[in-house]
Design an enzyme around this catalytic site. Sequence first.
Site, mmCIF file in Angstrom:
data_model
loop_
_atom_site.group_PDB
_atom_site.id
_atom_site.type_symbol
_atom_site.label_atom_id
_atom_site.label_comp_id
_atom_site.label_asym_id
_atom_site.label_seq_id
_atom_site.Cartn_x
_atom_site.Cartn_y
_atom_site.Cartn_z
ATOM 1 N N MET A 1 0.838 -1.194 0.000
ATOM 2 C CA MET A 1 0.000 0.000 0.000
ATOM 3 C C MET A 1 0.872 1.242 0.000
ATOM 4 O O MET A 1 1.972 1.235 0.541
ATOM 5 C CB MET A 1 -1.001 0.040 1.163
ATOM 6 N N ASN A 2 0.353 2.310 -0.661
ATOM 7 C CA ASN A 2 0.920 3.633 -0.405
ATOM 8 C C ASN A 2 -0.198 4.595 -0.020
ATOM 9 O O ASN A 2 -0.889 4.309 0.980
ATOM 10 C CB ASN A 2 1.901 4.115 -1.501
ATOM 11 N N ASP A 3 -0.410 5.676 -0.717
ATOM 12 C CA ASP A 3 -1.258 6.764 -0.215
ATOM 13 C C ASP A 3 -2.645 6.326 0.255
ATOM 14 O O ASP A 3 -3.329 5.589 -0.458
ATOM 15 C CB ASP A 3 -1.520 7.795 -1.316
ATOM 16 N N GLN B 1 -3.881 3.342 -2.144
ATOM 17 C CA GLN B 1 -3.119 2.851 -3.289
ATOM 18 C C GLN B 1 -2.596 1.449 -2.963
ATOM 19 O O GLN B 1 -1.967 1.251 -1.915
ATOM 20 C CB GLN B 1 -1.948 3.798 -3.574
HETATM 21 N N1 DQQ Z 1 1.810 8.185 -5.472
HETATM 22 C C1 DQQ Z 1 2.084 9.566 -5.298
HETATM 23 C C2 DQQ Z 1 0.870 10.256 -5.842
HETATM 24 C C3 DQQ Z 1 0.379 9.327 -6.863
HETATM 25 C C4 DQQ Z 1 0.619 8.023 -6.259
HETATM 26 C C5 DQQ Z 1 2.378 9.875 -3.863
HETATM 27 C C6 DQQ Z 1 0.729 6.872 -7.183
HETATM 28 O O1 DQQ Z 1 1.164 11.458 -6.452
HETATM 29 O O2 DQQ Z 1 -0.953 9.551 -7.279
HETATM 30 O O3 DQQ Z 1 2.848 8.784 -3.141
HETATM 31 O O4 DQQ Z 1 0.685 5.701 -6.401
#
Ligand code: DQQ
Length: 468
Positions: free
Chosen positions: A21-23, A39
């Site tokens: 996971m990210n955002d 994400q």
């Molecule tokens: N990751 C960035 C965002 C983008 C996303 C920040 C893509 O700008 O939308 O972590 O995973």
Amino acid sequence: MSGAHDRHRPRYHLLPPTGWMNDPNGVVEWQGRYHVFYQHNPVAPRWAPPHWGHAVSDDLVHWQHLPVALTPEMSPADADGCWSGCFVDDGGTPTILYTGVRAGEQATCLATGSADLVHWRKDPTNPVSRVPGTLAAHALEAYRDPYAWREDDGWYALVGTSLGGVGQALLYRSPDLRRWEYLHPFVPAHADGVCDDTGQIWECPNFFALDGEHVLLVSRWQGTALTYPNALVGRYAERRFHPGSRQRLDWGYRCFYAPLSLLDDRGRRLVWGWLQEQRHVERANGHWAGAASLPRTLTLEDGVLRQRFVPELETLRGAGVRLDDAPVHGVQPLDLGGPALELRLTLSRGSAAMAGVRLRHAPGEHTDVVVAWEAGRLMVDTRRAKGPHGTDYAVDTLPLVRGGAALERVSLHVYLDHSVLELIVDERHALTTRVYPSGPPLDEVALVANGGTATVETLEAWQLGAIW
Ligand code: DQQ
């Protein structure tokens, strides 16, 4: 396999069942339940064209996984990923605005959801907004992470970008969330030093009113790397934002990023960030990477941004200890330990040069969270804590005083969850980092003071339960 047996995997933080996971995306309180989308790569612990993962909670503490909400698809506008975005309530219709990426183009896409937010349908007209023609000559490095809100005369949205080599957010207006008109750059001039060093791209803009002022959260992309989020505090007038101060939201080095907030039904501004790993994930476990931070409340008091962990987390407390007016000298073990803890303590300086707590103890390894009184800084020293997974992230520091004022007393609120260490100092400054000791865990906790004697005015500490 989820990596559930990895001893560095958090047990009371929100994270996907497996994979990456990210955002956090589209956070919302909907029909009395808190939803966090994020994400997500469901098949491996590495970034890949993102899906939107989804979890729901009744209490901000215990989370239930729901089916993936958005998946990149070949035909429409998001074959290379459903990047970050937001949730809005369009007159009762749950609606997501997200960044669709295809063949290198980033554009804003829309999806509408079922009443329970489980099923999502992408709009056939996607993408609903693209880089404005008037900016075509700028060859924008980024065009992503839409954040929308409603005003009396329609919908407004920000899109994160870079103009003239510095971060910026583009403002749009729409009558229906589908037809968007580009207005202008949201922050008119990077004047008076307020926006210095806010980075070359602004990712994940998040804009809201808070305690009589307005706040723009932007995550700072610089060079080839994401760094940390800033909170710009200022005045919103004539559809432009005039920042009066810049306050760093978290002082950890490349750990807490892409925060996104919601206003809950109780009127609280709650924020979650993405906690990055700080080790080589696939070599280390091969199954999972990333977590969401604990939810924090944001308030503004006399122009100062304050952060507090939500009180709902107190339900995790198990066995505890308490100390009052205890002198500390050298290393003094507490009668409580473990890899999942909450500590609240107030320290006063006395004659010590440094004082604080020692955590995540293994033979030859530990993490010190200490106040360096003379320097007026909090330091999180993980130099003897990260074993062979080694990283550069060694000492994180956080300035507590400016202008030579003496520092005499500090309150710390610390949450340790295996590899995650989140702390808030004086209900104001936050610092988040990761710790991966390699040796057999002893997980003792100790108070530490050197160069003299400090006083623990009060300390309360608890072992915390798991939520999964
Ligand atoms: N990751 C960035 C965002 C983008 C996303 C920040 C893509 O700008 O939308 O972590 O995973």
